[in-house]
Design a protein around this motif. Structure first.
Motif, PDB file in Angstrom:
ATOM      1  N   SER A   9       0.825  -1.210   0.000  1.00 13.71           N
ATOM      2  CA  SER A   9       0.000   0.000   0.000  1.00 13.71           C
ATOM      3  C   SER A   9       0.858   1.260   0.000  1.00 13.71           C
ATOM      4  N   HIS A  13       1.823   3.510  -3.545  1.00  9.41           N
ATOM      5  CA  HIS A  13       0.857   4.579  -3.271  1.00  9.41           C
ATOM      6  C   HIS A  13       0.591   5.336  -4.583  1.00  9.41           C
ATOM      7  N   HIS A 131      -5.908   3.613  -4.795  1.00 14.92           N
ATOM      8  CA  HIS A 131      -4.805   2.697  -5.083  1.00 14.92           C
ATOM      9  C   HIS A 131      -5.125   1.840  -6.310  1.00 14.92           C
ATOM     10  N   ARG A 171      -4.998  -3.604   0.811  1.00 15.44           N
ATOM     11  CA  ARG A 171      -6.039  -2.665   1.228  1.00 15.44           C
ATOM     12  C   ARG A 171      -7.129  -3.367   2.044  1.00 15.44           C
TER      13      ARG A 171
END
Length: 201
Positions: A9, A13, A131, A171
Motif C-alpha cells: 500500500s 501509493h 490505489h 487494502r
C-alpha cells in the motif's frame, strides 16, 4: 505474507504512479527525444505530481484536514482530489501535451477522468479505492504501449496484474476498503484508459 501486505500500500501509493508511468514510457518507447528532454519530462512530473501534492498534504495535515497519507475518511479526500485534477490539467496543458508526448498525454488525461469520477462518487459517500485506480490505469497504459510499439512485454504486464492483486489484498488486510470499493476503483482506472486507446493506438 500478511505481515508484508501493508508494504504494498505504501510502496505503490498513487502518488508514485505518474512517475512510474513516465519511466515505463521512456523504457519502452522508441526514443524519439534526447536524454535531456526525457530528463526535463521526469523533472516536471516529479515536481507537479509528487513534491507539490506532498507539500500540500503536509499543509492539510497541519490544519487537521487529513489524518494520514492514506486519507481514510470520505471528507478528507475531496480537497486532495481537486488539487490532483488541477495539477494534472496543468501538466497536460503546459508540459505533456498531445503534440509532444501523445501516449503520455492520454495516460494523464485518463487519470484526470478517473480522478473526476472518484471525486463525484464521494458525494454519494462512496470511497472508491484510489490505489486500485492508479495501478489499473498504469496496467492498461502499459498494455496500450505494448500494442502501440509492437513490443512483447508480457512479463511486465503479468507482473502488474500480480501487483494489482497484492495491492488489493493489502487494502483489504488494512481494512481500508471493501471488496466493492476495490472493484469500483479498478474499473474507474481501466475504463478511461481503454476509451482513450482509440485516440492513440
Amino acid at each position: 505474507m500478511k505481515k508484508i501486505l501493508p508494504f504494498f500500500s505504501y510502496l505503490f501509493h498513487p502518488i508514485f504512479i505518474p512517475l512510474l508511468g513516465c519511466l515505463v514510457y521512456i523504457a519502452f518507447s522508441e526514443r524519439f527525444y534526447s536524454q535531456e528532454q526525457y530528463f526535463l519530462l521526469l523533472f516536471q512530473v516529479v515536481i507537479i505530481t509528487f513534491f507539490l501534492p506532498l507539500s500540500f498534504f503536509y499543509l492539510l495535515r497541519t490544519f487537521g484536514k487529513v489524518d494520514s497519507i492514506m486519507m481514510s475518511e470520505v471528507q478528507q479526500r475531496k480537497i486532495p482530489l481537486v488539487m490532483q485534477m488541477v495539477l494534472t490539467y496543468i501538466l497536460i496543458q503546459k508540459s505533456i501535451t498531445i503534440e509532444r508526448f501523445p501516449e503520455l498525454y492520454f495516460f494523464f488525461l485518463g487519470g484526470f477522468v478517473s480522478t473526476f469520477i472518484v471525486f463525484l462518487l464521494l458525494y454519494i459517500r462512496f470511497k472508491a479505492s484510489i490505489h486500485m485506480v492508479a495501478i489499473s490505469a498504469l496496467t492498461f497504459f502499459v498494455i496500450g504501449l505494448s500494442v502501440h510499439f509492437q513490443i512483447n512485454i508480457l512479463y511486465t504486464i503479468a507482473s502488474l496484474f500480480l501487483l494489482s492483486g497484492l495491492i488489493a489484498s493489502s487494502r483489504l488486510y488494512m481494512k481500508a476498503h471493501t471488496s466493492l470499493e476495490l472493484m469500483v476503483g479498478y474499473t474507474c482506472g481501466v475504463i478511461p484508459q481503454v476509451v482513450f486507446w482509440y485516440a492513440w493506438l
